[in-house]
Design a protein around this motif. Structure first.
Motif, PDB file in Angstrom:
ATOM      1  N   GLN A 101      39.605  45.663  42.303  1.00  0.00           N
ATOM      2  CA  GLN A 101      39.210  45.270  43.654  1.00  0.00           C
ATOM      3  C   GLN A 101      38.845  43.794  43.659  1.00  0.00           C
ATOM      4  OE1 GLN A 101      35.989  47.497  45.344  1.00  0.00           O
ATOM      5  NE2 GLN A 101      36.381  46.750  47.407  1.00  0.00           N
ATOM      6  N   VAL A 102      39.262  43.108  44.712  1.00  0.00           N
ATOM      7  CA  VAL A 102      39.041  41.664  44.807  1.00  0.00           C
ATOM      8  C   VAL A 102      38.261  41.361  46.082  1.00  0.00           C
ATOM      9  CG1 VAL A 102      40.149  39.429  45.113  1.00  0.00           C
ATOM     10  CG2 VAL A 102      41.065  41.058  43.463  1.00  0.00           C
ATOM     11  N   VAL A 103      37.215  40.574  45.943  1.00  0.00           N
ATOM     12  CA  VAL A 103      36.443  40.071  47.084  1.00  0.00           C
ATOM     13  C   VAL A 103      36.560  38.554  47.079  1.00  0.00           C
ATOM     14  CG1 VAL A 103      34.180  39.902  48.160  1.00  0.00           C
ATOM     15  CG2 VAL A 103      34.851  42.011  47.002  1.00  0.00           C
ATOM     16  N   ILE A 120      36.564  34.129  43.987  1.00  0.00           N
ATOM     17  CA  ILE A 120      37.218  35.433  43.924  1.00  0.00           C
ATOM     18  C   ILE A 120      36.520  36.272  42.857  1.00  0.00           C
ATOM     19  CG2 ILE A 120      39.349  36.658  43.399  1.00  0.00           C
ATOM     20  CD1 ILE A 120      40.916  34.389  44.516  1.00  0.00           C
ATOM     21  N   ALA A 121      35.993  37.433  43.275  1.00  0.00           N
ATOM     22  CA  ALA A 121      35.344  38.374  42.358  1.00  0.00           C
ATOM     23  C   ALA A 121      36.320  39.508  42.071  1.00  0.00           C
ATOM     24  CB  ALA A 121      34.056  38.914  42.963  1.00  0.00           C
ATOM     25  N   VAL A 122      36.650  39.681  40.802  1.00  0.00           N
ATOM     26  CA  VAL A 122      37.588  40.715  40.367  1.00  0.00           C
ATOM     27  C   VAL A 122      36.795  41.769  39.608  1.00  0.00           C
ATOM     28  CG1 VAL A 122      39.693  41.213  39.056  1.00  0.00           C
ATOM     29  CG2 VAL A 122      39.412  38.987  40.188  1.00  0.00           C
ATOM     30  N   SER A 123      36.861  43.030  40.072  1.00  0.00           N
ATOM     31  CA  SER A 123      36.096  44.115  39.422  1.00  0.00           C
ATOM     32  C   SER A 123      36.986  45.324  39.195  1.00  0.00           C
ATOM     33  CB  SER A 123      34.877  44.508  40.269  1.00  0.00           C
ATOM     34  OG  SER A 123      35.277  44.842  41.586  1.00  0.00           O
ATOM     35  N   ASN A 124      36.615  46.107  38.197  1.00  0.00           N
ATOM     36  CA  ASN A 124      37.362  47.321  37.837  1.00  0.00           C
ATOM     37  C   ASN A 124      36.553  48.526  38.298  1.00  0.00           C
ATOM     38  OD1 ASN A 124      38.839  49.375  36.735  1.00  0.00           O
ATOM     39  ND2 ASN A 124      38.648  48.713  34.608  1.00  0.00           N
ATOM     40  N   HIS A 125      37.052  49.247  39.296  1.00  0.00           N
ATOM     41  CA  HIS A 125      36.382  50.436  39.823  1.00  0.00           C
ATOM     42  C   HIS A 125      37.027  51.730  39.322  1.00  0.00           C
ATOM     43  CE1 HIS A 125      33.715  48.502  42.896  1.00  0.00           C
ATOM     44  NE2 HIS A 125      34.585  47.526  42.719  1.00  0.00           N
ATOM     45  N   ASN A 170      36.468  46.300  31.523  1.00  0.00           N
ATOM     46  CA  ASN A 170      36.111  47.708  31.359  1.00  0.00           C
ATOM     47  C   ASN A 170      35.662  48.284  32.696  1.00  0.00           C
ATOM     48  OD1 ASN A 170      36.566  47.892  28.519  1.00  0.00           O
ATOM     49  ND2 ASN A 170      34.646  46.768  28.184  1.00  0.00           N
ATOM     50  N   PRO A 171      35.633  49.618  32.820  1.00  0.00           N
ATOM     51  CA  PRO A 171      35.147  50.218  34.076  1.00  0.00           C
ATOM     52  C   PRO A 171      33.761  49.697  34.441  1.00  0.00           C
ATOM     53  CG  PRO A 171      36.189  51.880  32.721  1.00  0.00           C
ATOM     54  CD  PRO A 171      36.124  50.639  31.876  1.00  0.00           C
ATOM     55  N   GLY A 172      33.624  49.200  35.655  1.00  0.00           N
ATOM     56  CA  GLY A 172      32.346  48.668  36.128  1.00  0.00           C
ATOM     57  C   GLY A 172      32.151  47.189  35.878  1.00  0.00           C
ATOM     58  N   ASP A 173      33.056  46.540  35.108  1.00  0.00           N
ATOM     59  CA  ASP A 173      32.912  45.110  34.823  1.00  0.00           C
ATOM     60  C   ASP A 173      33.453  44.266  35.970  1.00  0.00           C
ATOM     61  OD1 ASP A 173      31.779  45.738  32.454  1.00  0.00           O
ATOM     62  OD2 ASP A 173      33.486  45.162  31.195  1.00  0.00           O
ATOM     63  N   GLN A 174      32.985  43.021  36.008  1.00  0.00           N
ATOM     64  CA  GLN A 174      33.413  42.100  37.064  1.00  0.00           C
ATOM     65  C   GLN A 174      33.495  40.676  36.503  1.00  0.00           C
ATOM     66  OE1 GLN A 174      31.781  42.305  41.200  1.00  0.00           O
ATOM     67  NE2 GLN A 174      31.052  40.212  40.802  1.00  0.00           N
ATOM     68  N   GLU A 175      34.505  39.937  36.960  1.00  0.00           N
ATOM     69  CA  GLU A 175      34.649  38.526  36.626  1.00  0.00           C
ATOM     70  C   GLU A 175      34.796  37.731  37.919  1.00  0.00           C
ATOM     71  OE1 GLU A 175      34.475  36.694  33.988  1.00  0.00           O
ATOM     72  OE2 GLU A 175      34.494  38.154  32.345  1.00  0.00           O
ATOM     73  N   THR A 176      34.241  36.525  37.915  1.00  0.00           N
ATOM     74  CA  THR A 176      34.322  35.657  39.081  1.00  0.00           C
ATOM     75  C   THR A 176      35.100  34.399  38.725  1.00  0.00           C
ATOM     76  OG1 THR A 176      32.199  36.478  39.902  1.00  0.00           O
ATOM     77  CG2 THR A 176      33.014  34.417  40.838  1.00  0.00           C
ATOM     78  N   VAL A 177      36.028  34.046  39.606  1.00  0.00           N
ATOM     79  CA  VAL A 177      36.845  32.848  39.411  1.00  0.00           C
ATOM     80  C   VAL A 177      36.662  31.946  40.630  1.00  0.00           C
ATOM     81  CG1 VAL A 177      39.148  31.935  38.958  1.00  0.00           C
ATOM     82  CG2 VAL A 177      38.529  34.228  38.147  1.00  0.00           C
ATOM     83  N   ASN A 178      36.403  30.664  40.381  1.00  0.00           N
ATOM     84  CA  ASN A 178      36.248  29.683  41.455  1.00  0.00           C
ATOM     85  C   ASN A 178      37.433  28.717  41.431  1.00  0.00           C
ATOM     86  OD1 ASN A 178      33.412  29.855  42.852  1.00  0.00           O
ATOM     87  ND2 ASN A 178      33.057  30.288  40.680  1.00  0.00           N
ATOM     88  N   PHE A 179      38.095  28.641  42.564  1.00  0.00           N
ATOM     89  CA  PHE A 179      39.216  27.710  42.744  1.00  0.00           C
ATOM     90  C   PHE A 179      38.762  26.555  43.635  1.00  0.00           C
ATOM     91  CE2 PHE A 179      41.308  31.640  41.682  1.00  0.00           C
ATOM     92  CZ  PHE A 179      42.417  31.263  40.937  1.00  0.00           C
ATOM     93  N   GLY A 180      39.147  25.345  43.262  1.00  0.00           N
ATOM     94  CA  GLY A 180      38.930  24.172  44.113  1.00  0.00           C
ATOM     95  C   GLY A 180      40.258  23.731  44.695  1.00  0.00           C
ATOM     96  N   ILE A 181      40.367  23.800  46.013  1.00  0.00           N
ATOM     97  CA  ILE A 181      41.613  23.436  46.700  1.00  0.00           C
ATOM     98  C   ILE A 181      41.379  22.126  47.447  1.00  0.00           C
ATOM     99  CG2 ILE A 181      43.334  24.148  48.381  1.00  0.00           C
ATOM    100  CD1 ILE A 181      42.657  27.042  47.785  1.00  0.00           C
ATOM    101  N   GLN A 182      42.008  21.052  46.939  1.00  0.00           N
ATOM    102  CA  GLN A 182      41.883  19.720  47.558  1.00  0.00           C
ATOM    103  C   GLN A 182      42.876  19.616  48.697  1.00  0.00           C
ATOM    104  OE1 GLN A 182      39.934  16.742  46.584  1.00  0.00           O
ATOM    105  NE2 GLN A 182      40.716  16.147  48.611  1.00  0.00           N
ATOM    106  N   SER A 183      42.327  19.463  49.942  1.00  0.00           N
ATOM    107  CA  SER A 183      43.202  19.362  51.113  1.00  0.00           C
ATOM    108  C   SER A 183      43.690  17.927  51.286  1.00  0.00           C
ATOM    109  CB  SER A 183      42.457  19.812  52.372  1.00  0.00           C
ATOM    110  OG  SER A 183      41.422  18.899  52.680  1.00  0.00           O
ATOM    111  N   PRO A 184      44.861  17.749  51.861  1.00  0.00           N
ATOM    112  CA  PRO A 184      45.379  16.387  52.096  1.00  0.00           C
ATOM    113  C   PRO A 184      44.754  15.761  53.347  1.00  0.00           C
ATOM    114  CG  PRO A 184      46.948  17.986  52.868  1.00  0.00           C
ATOM    115  CD  PRO A 184      45.816  18.772  52.257  1.00  0.00           C
ATOM    116  N   GLN A 185      45.058  14.499  53.548  1.00  0.00           N
ATOM    117  CA  GLN A 185      44.660  13.837  54.781  1.00  0.00           C
ATOM    118  C   GLN A 185      45.590  14.301  55.910  1.00  0.00           C
ATOM    119  OE1 GLN A 185      41.997  11.979  55.216  1.00  0.00           O
ATOM    120  NE2 GLN A 185      41.454  11.977  53.026  1.00  0.00           N
ATOM    121  N   PHE A 186      45.097  14.144  57.122  1.00  0.00           N
ATOM    122  CA  PHE A 186      45.887  14.604  58.269  1.00  0.00           C
ATOM    123  C   PHE A 186      47.247  13.904  58.322  1.00  0.00           C
ATOM    124  CE2 PHE A 186      47.024  14.332  62.830  1.00  0.00           C
ATOM    125  CZ  PHE A 186      47.151  15.693  63.095  1.00  0.00           C
ATOM    126  N   SER A 187      47.256  12.638  57.979  1.00  0.00           N
ATOM    127  CA  SER A 187      48.510  11.882  58.016  1.00  0.00           C
ATOM    128  C   SER A 187      49.499  12.349  56.949  1.00  0.00           C
ATOM    129  CB  SER A 187      48.221  10.384  57.818  1.00  0.00           C
ATOM    130  OG  SER A 187      47.574  10.161  56.578  1.00  0.00           O
TER     131      SER A 187
END
Length: 234
Positions: A101-103, A120-125, A170-187
């Motif tokens: 499951q992903v949140v 993004i939190a990834v867990s095994n249910h 393992n069942p019940g474990d969870q890992e968290t991943v943080n992504f940094g998304i650099q947005s461009p300028q409007f132009s």
């Protein structure tokens, strides 16, 4: 014999008749026959038979070795071979497998040129460990954003995709991943409004094929970029 003597003799005879009659009434009463029927006298719950007829005791009929039970409620039938109840895993003991499951969490808008942090939190249910998990991030269309994983080891197959290794869960474990998304300028995106950019997140592991788990959508506005997120469970 003189008349006086006759009178005395008559009185004596009359007296004898009276005496005889009285004796018969007091001592001569007989007991009426019982027609050969027994009489019963109850003394302290003991039955005594009087008379000439043989005693008769009514026997209790056999019950064919079956016990009779009087109950207020109806008698419950016996259950032969009741079904057994198994607790825990079902389906004949076959494991259900990992359930990933992903949140996903992110701000609802960013300014042009800023970095959007996506958590993004990834867990095994499930009830089985998920082995060799990989979380993939792919930009569509590519070439506009710079994506970087902040806290997990990853491989960048190209400028627009990332492959994050989460090892095992393992069942019940969870890992968290943080992504940094650099947005461009409007132009840099041609100044077009309502243009959509998708970041598709998928997961693969040894227990199952690669599947979609989350999507981040950025759309251009006049001053800011709007952010929408959606997560899935597999």
């Amino acid at each position: 014999m003189t008349s006086e003597s006759h009178r005395v003799f008559g009185l004596i005879c009359l007296l004898l008749l009276l005496v005889t009659s009285a004796c018969r009434q007091t001592t001569g009463q007989s007991i009426a026959p019982s027609d050969n029927k027994s009489s019963v006298i109850v003394e302290n719950s003991t039955l005594q038979k009087i008379g000439n007829s043989p005693s008769t005791v009514q026997s209790i009929a056999p019950s064919d070795n079956k016990s009779s039970v009087n109950a207020e409620n109806s008698t419950l039938p016996k259950i032969s071979n009741p079904p057994s109840v198994r607790m825990g895993q079902q389906d004949n003991g076959v494991p259900k497998g990992p359930i990933i499951q992903v949140v996903i969490l992110a701000a609802d808008q960013i300014s042009y040129g800023q970095v959007l942090n996506v958590e993004i939190a990834v867990s095994n249910h499930g009830d089985v460990a998920a082995r060799n998990i990989h979380l993939y991030c792919r930009a569509d269309p590519g070439g506009y954003f710079i994506t970087q994983v902040m806290d997990q080891p990853f491989v960048a197959p190209n400028a627009d995709d990332e492959d994050v290794s989460l090892n095992d869960l393992n069942p019940g474990d969870q890992e968290t991943v943080n992504f940094g998304i650099q947005s461009p300028q409007f132009s840099q995106i041609g100044g077009e409004w309502s243009q959509y950019f998708h970041f598709d997140f998928t997961i693969a592991h040894d227990n199952g094929p690669e599947s979609n788990v989350a999507v981040v959508t950025l759309s251009t506005g006049k001053d800011k970029m709007l952010v929408q997120t959606s997560g899935f469970a597999q």
